[in-house]
Design a protein around this motif. Structure first.
Motif: not given
Length: 74
Positions: A22-23, A25-26, A28
């Motif tokens: 999830a990190y 994907l989100t 920069d």
């Protein structure tokens, strides 16, 4: 019923892998690709860890179903 260590290991890897993916994907993407030759390392390893956790949970499910023998003690 014996303690099957695959259950907590599977849950741990699935949870941490989901968080890391999830990190990935989100985060920069421009900053990430500048540091890792264009590969999103967090996403890749998050999916690998989540996949390993899923395999462990499938093995627990198969052992409880009776298709696999329980882990040996000792």
């Amino acid at each position: 019923m014996t303690f099957d260590v695959r259950l907590p290991i599977g849950l741990l890897f699935l949870a941490i892998g989901a968080l890391v993916a999830a990190y990935g994907l989100t985060a920069d993407q421009a900053a990430m690709s500048a540091h890792s030759a264009g590969l999103n390392i967090d996403l890749v390893w998050g999916l690998v860890m989540a996949g390993f956790g899923a395999v462990m949970l499938v093995l627990v499910w198969l052992a409880r179903k009776g298709d696999l023998p329980p882990p040996s003690e000792g």
